[in-house]
Design a protein around this motif. Structure first.
Motif, short mmCIF file in Angstrom:
data_model
loop_
_atom_site.label_atom_id
_atom_site.label_comp_id
_atom_site.label_asym_id
_atom_site.label_seq_id
_atom_site.Cartn_x
_atom_site.Cartn_y
_atom_site.Cartn_z
N ARG A 189 0.83 -1.20 0.00
CA ARG A 189 0.00 0.00 0.00
C ARG A 189 0.88 1.27 0.00
NH1 ARG A 189 -5.41 -1.32 1.31
NH2 ARG A 189 -4.61 -3.39 1.75
N THR A 190 1.93 1.20 0.83
CA THR A 190 2.87 2.32 0.87
C THR A 190 3.47 2.55 -0.52
OG1 THR A 190 3.42 1.75 3.13
CG2 THR A 190 4.95 3.20 1.99
N MET A 191 3.82 1.46 -1.18
CA MET A 191 4.39 1.60 -2.52
C MET A 191 3.42 2.33 -3.45
SD MET A 191 6.31 -2.04 -3.16
CE MET A 191 6.48 -1.77 -4.92
N VAL A 192 2.16 1.91 -3.41
CA VAL A 192 1.18 2.52 -4.31
C VAL A 192 1.02 4.01 -3.98
CG1 VAL A 192 -1.22 2.51 -5.10
CG2 VAL A 192 -0.06 0.35 -4.58
N ARG A 193 0.85 4.30 -2.72
CA ARG A 193 0.63 5.68 -2.29
C ARG A 193 1.79 6.58 -2.62
NH1 ARG A 193 -0.54 4.15 2.97
NH2 ARG A 193 -2.62 3.26 3.10
N CYS A 194 2.99 6.01 -2.56
CA CYS A 194 4.18 6.83 -2.81
C CYS A 194 4.54 6.87 -4.30
CB CYS A 194 5.35 6.33 -1.99
SG CYS A 194 5.07 6.42 -0.23
N GLY A 195 3.65 6.38 -5.12
CA GLY A 195 3.90 6.45 -6.55
C GLY A 195 4.97 5.48 -7.03
N LEU A 196 5.14 4.39 -6.33
CA LEU A 196 6.18 3.42 -6.70
C LEU A 196 5.58 2.18 -7.35
CD1 LEU A 196 8.32 3.66 -3.43
CD2 LEU A 196 8.73 4.82 -5.60
N SER A 197 4.33 2.27 -7.76
CA SER A 197 3.71 1.10 -8.39
C SER A 197 3.49 1.37 -9.87
CB SER A 197 2.37 0.80 -7.71
OG SER A 197 1.42 1.77 -8.12
N ARG A 198 2.86 0.42 -10.54
CA ARG A 198 2.56 0.59 -11.96
C ARG A 198 1.65 1.79 -12.21
NH1 ARG A 198 -0.17 -4.80 -13.88
NH2 ARG A 198 -1.46 -4.07 -12.17
N LEU A 199 0.90 2.17 -11.20
CA LEU A 199 -0.05 3.27 -11.37
C LEU A 199 0.66 4.61 -11.48
CD1 LEU A 199 -2.75 2.31 -8.72
CD2 LEU A 199 -2.77 1.87 -11.18
N GLU A 204 -3.72 10.12 -3.36
CA GLU A 204 -4.30 9.16 -2.43
C GLU A 204 -5.79 9.39 -2.22
OE1 GLU A 204 -3.41 7.97 2.04
OE2 GLU A 204 -1.71 8.86 1.00
N GLU A 205 -6.14 10.67 -2.13
CA GLU A 205 -7.53 11.01 -1.83
C GLU A 205 -8.49 10.59 -2.93
OE1 GLU A 205 -8.64 15.05 -0.51
OE2 GLU A 205 -6.88 14.84 0.79
N HIS A 206 -7.99 10.65 -4.15
CA HIS A 206 -8.88 10.35 -5.27
C HIS A 206 -8.62 8.99 -5.89
CE1 HIS A 206 -8.92 14.87 -5.18
NE2 HIS A 206 -10.17 14.52 -4.91
N LEU A 207 -7.93 8.15 -5.12
CA LEU A 207 -7.63 6.82 -5.62
C LEU A 207 -8.75 5.88 -5.19
CD1 LEU A 207 -5.42 5.09 -7.00
CD2 LEU A 207 -4.51 4.65 -4.71
N PRO A 208 -9.50 5.36 -6.15
CA PRO A 208 -10.60 4.46 -5.78
C PRO A 208 -10.06 3.23 -5.04
CG PRO A 208 -10.71 5.04 -8.10
CD PRO A 208 -9.40 5.54 -7.59
N GLU A 209 -10.79 2.84 -4.04
CA GLU A 209 -10.37 1.71 -3.21
C GLU A 209 -10.08 0.46 -4.04
OE1 GLU A 209 -9.18 0.33 0.41
OE2 GLU A 209 -9.74 2.36 -0.14
N GLN A 210 -10.95 0.20 -5.04
CA GLN A 210 -10.75 -1.03 -5.83
C GLN A 210 -9.45 -0.99 -6.61
OE1 GLN A 210 -13.75 0.78 -5.98
NE2 GLN A 210 -15.29 -0.55 -6.95
N VAL A 211 -9.14 0.20 -7.12
CA VAL A 211 -7.91 0.31 -7.91
C VAL A 211 -6.71 0.06 -7.02
CG1 VAL A 211 -6.53 1.87 -9.33
CG2 VAL A 211 -9.02 1.97 -9.44
N LEU A 212 -6.76 0.63 -5.83
CA LEU A 212 -5.68 0.43 -4.86
C LEU A 212 -5.53 -1.04 -4.53
CD1 LEU A 212 -3.67 1.66 -2.70
CD2 LEU A 212 -5.59 1.66 -1.14
N GLU A 213 -6.66 -1.66 -4.21
CA GLU A 213 -6.64 -3.08 -3.85
C GLU A 213 -6.06 -3.93 -4.96
OE1 GLU A 213 -6.96 -4.65 -1.08
OE2 GLU A 213 -7.27 -2.67 -0.21
N LYS A 214 -6.47 -3.61 -6.18
CA LYS A 214 -6.04 -4.40 -7.32
C LYS A 214 -4.53 -4.31 -7.48
CE LYS A 214 -7.27 -5.20 -12.14
NZ LYS A 214 -6.89 -4.19 -13.15
N GLU A 215 -4.01 -3.10 -7.34
CA GLU A 215 -2.58 -2.91 -7.50
C GLU A 215 -1.81 -3.58 -6.36
OE1 GLU A 215 -1.26 -2.06 -10.10
OE2 GLU A 215 0.84 -1.87 -9.48
N VAL A 216 -2.36 -3.48 -5.15
CA VAL A 216 -1.72 -4.14 -4.01
C VAL A 216 -1.64 -5.64 -4.26
CG1 VAL A 216 -2.08 -4.80 -1.60
CG2 VAL A 216 -2.23 -2.40 -2.27
N ARG A 217 -2.73 -6.20 -4.76
CA ARG A 217 -2.72 -7.64 -5.03
C ARG A 217 -1.70 -8.01 -6.10
NH1 ARG A 217 -8.22 -7.83 -4.22
NH2 ARG A 217 -8.62 -7.68 -6.44
N HIS A 218 -1.61 -7.12 -7.08
CA HIS A 218 -0.64 -7.38 -8.14
C HIS A 218 0.79 -7.40 -7.58
CE1 HIS A 218 1.47 -7.17 -11.97
NE2 HIS A 218 2.19 -6.18 -11.44
#
Ligand code: ADP
Ligand code: MG
Ligand code: ZN
Length: 513
Positions: A415-425, A430-444
């Motif tokens: 989750r930290t990776m995604v929030r800090c812009g270190l993921s594929r996204l 963070e505020e406008h990141l839909p929960e499902q998108v976050l979850e999907k990326e975390v799972r990936h």
């Protein structure tokens, strides 16, 4: 008390006797006595309640030298306190007096110590109270206690011939939370009274009262508290860094019979994230272990056990079955192997002795305190976290419930990776990141890292099996021994190991299984 009742008894007996002789009119006298006793009891109760909130006039006698680490906090505080020390100059220049200092930071970092040292430094009397003491069911009590506190501070300073008093209010957030948020107005009245008292102070007043307050939640404080002329100095008292920990260890271990084997520097390195209070507890635990073993000195090994104790809790009486022990050993070896491959030399020890909620754990020595993590480092931490259950899978062909904490940790890292812009996204808000998108990326992220970790662990399958038996036998393996075993295996580790960088992260010591 006995005396009192005895006297009453005798008094009543004499009255009855006199009454029988018709020498006195008994009823009116009895009535008067009853009234007296009632009054007395009420006074007594009042005395008792005000005594319970009476701050003991402790003579702090703590100096800044006895506070380890916190160099910048101490410097800032001393500067602020010079306002009090050189009051005449401050007055002649027409500078507004400093009325409040707010210490913020996690529990156990030395805020109370700082306040006491401040009293010593400024030669003030010291009174302390805790926010929760002001809160009572009866409206108005809190406000009255605040008034009382200030009154007593002045009285005490006068009595002791001091020019100033320091009132320390711990847990100020209890009364100083944003007004109107609480269910009843008791807090508000207390807070208002505190502000009134502070506003009422002027430089020329003698004795001068300085309020110091502590909280670990500065974010919820009412903004009125932070306005100029109130707590307009905020000093952060943070968890100590390695140097700070060493300094604190030196202070709290002073006078204790340390064995020559003890390397405080090493302990300071191992105790990343410890507060001063935890370090104090650590030294104390080590001494208790020495006592239990009837030893004259405290050894390094006792310190190691004490770190486990402070981190994970007391050894539990739980006795896992042999089968479970073996599984725990396999699981921990998974963590340890990946950790050692990525950051050689950082496994402090592996143990399968149940402690607190954990059945076993690998403790790691952070190389250095670290505040920034690269993407690579976060992935490595995820690998270490996932390696426990993957080792189980490798060995048994299945997993157990023991990896729950590991998964929590791994997904929070992802989750930290995604929030800090270190993921594929890429960069995200963070505020406008839909929960499902976050979850999907975390799972990936987790799935990718799971696969990578599995591949690195695979060649160790047979060796893990053998070594796990040894771990079960020994219960605890220290880092050096584990590393010798790793070297003996000659497994050519590629992918992950080669990705490891020279300065790798200080993984928070995390319990597993
Ligand atoms: P806080 O008020 O921040 O919760 P305290 O000042 O009450 O923390 O600290 C509790 C105990 O922990 C102290 O009595 C002391 O033994 C130890 N301690 C905490 N911080 C330090 C420090 N910086 N130096 C030395 N001892 C410390
Ligand atoms: Mg405290
Ligand atoms: Zn684990």
């Amino acid at each position: 008390m006995m005396m009192k009742e005895w006297l009453i008894g005798v008094g009543v007996a004499i009255l009855i006797f006199l009454g029988m002789l018709h020498l006195v009119q008994v009823l009116p006298v009895l009535f008067l006595i009853g009234l007296g006793v009632l009054l007395w009891m009420v006074m007594d109760r009042k005395g008792a309640t005000s005594a319970s909130t009476r701050e003991t006039p402790v003579r702090p006698n703590i100096s800044f030298e006895e506070i380890g680490g916190q160099e910048s906090a101490k410097r800032e505080l001393r500067e602020a306190l010079d306002f009090l020390r050189y009051r005449d100059r401050i007055k002649s220049l027409g500078i507004r007096p400093l009325k409040g200092i707010l210490l913020t930071g996690p529990p156990g970092t030395g805020k109370t110590l700082m306040a006491k040292a401040a009293a010593t430094y400024t030669d003030s009397v010291f009174l302390s109270a805790s926010g929760s003491e002001f809160v009572e069911m009866y409206v108005g009590v809190g406000a009255q206690r605040v008034r009382e506190l200030f009154r007593r501070a002045r009285a005490m300073a006068k009595r002791e011939n001091k020019d100033s008093a320091i009132i320390f209010v711990d847990e100020i957030d209890v009364v100083g939370g944003r007004r109107g948020q609480h269910s009843h107005q008791e807090y508000d009245q207390t807070l208002n009274q505190l502000l009134t008292e502070m506003d009422g102070m002027s430089t020329s007043q003698s004795p001068f009262v300085l309020v110091m307050a502590a909280t670990n939640r500065p974010d919820i404080l009412d903004s009125a508290l932070l306005r100029p002329g109130r707590f307009d100095r905020q000093i952060k008292v943070d968890l100590p860094d390695k140097e700070g920990r060493l300094h604190i260890l030196n202070i709290v271990a002073k006078g204790k019979p340390l064995d020559s084997s003890v390397d405080l520097e090493h302990i300071a390195r191992e105790t990343y994230g410890f507060s001063g209070a935890q370090l104090e507890a650590l030294v104390n635990e080590a001494a208790i272990i020495a006592l239990r073993q009837d030893a004259k000195t405290i050894t390094q090994e006792m310190f190691r056990d004490a770190v486990d104790k402070v981190l994970m809790g007391e050894k539990t009486g739980r006795r896992p079955t042999d089968e479970e022990l073996r599984r725990v050993a396999v699981h921990e070896l998974g963590h340890a192997i990946i950790s050692e491959l990525m950051r050689p030399g950082t496994v402090s020890h592996i143990t399968i002795a149940p402690r607190g909620n954990a059945l076993g754990f690998v403790r790691q020595i952070p190389e250095a305190d670290q505040y920034l993590y690269t993407k690579n480092q976060l992935e490595e931490q995820i690998n270490v976290a996932l390696a426990g259950c993957l080792a189980e899978e490798l060995h048994y062909g299945n997993r157990s419930t023991g990896a729950q904490n590991d998964f929590v940790q791994a997904s929070s890292l992802a989750r930290t990776m995604v929030r800090c812009g270190l993921s594929r996204l890429g960069i995200v808000d963070e505020e406008h990141l839909p929960e499902q998108v976050l979850e999907k990326e975390v799972r990936h992220i987790l799935a990718t890292q799971e696969q990578a970790t599995r591949e690195v662990l695979q060649p160790y399958k047979a060796d893990i099996e053998r070594f796990a038996e040894y771990v079960v036998q020994e219960e605890s393996i220290d880092g050096a021994e584990f590393r010798k075993w790793m070297e003996s295996m000659q497994v050519q580790s590629q992918s992950l190991a080669s990705a490891s960088v020279a300065h790798t992260p200080a993984l928070e010591m995390s319990p597993s299984v």
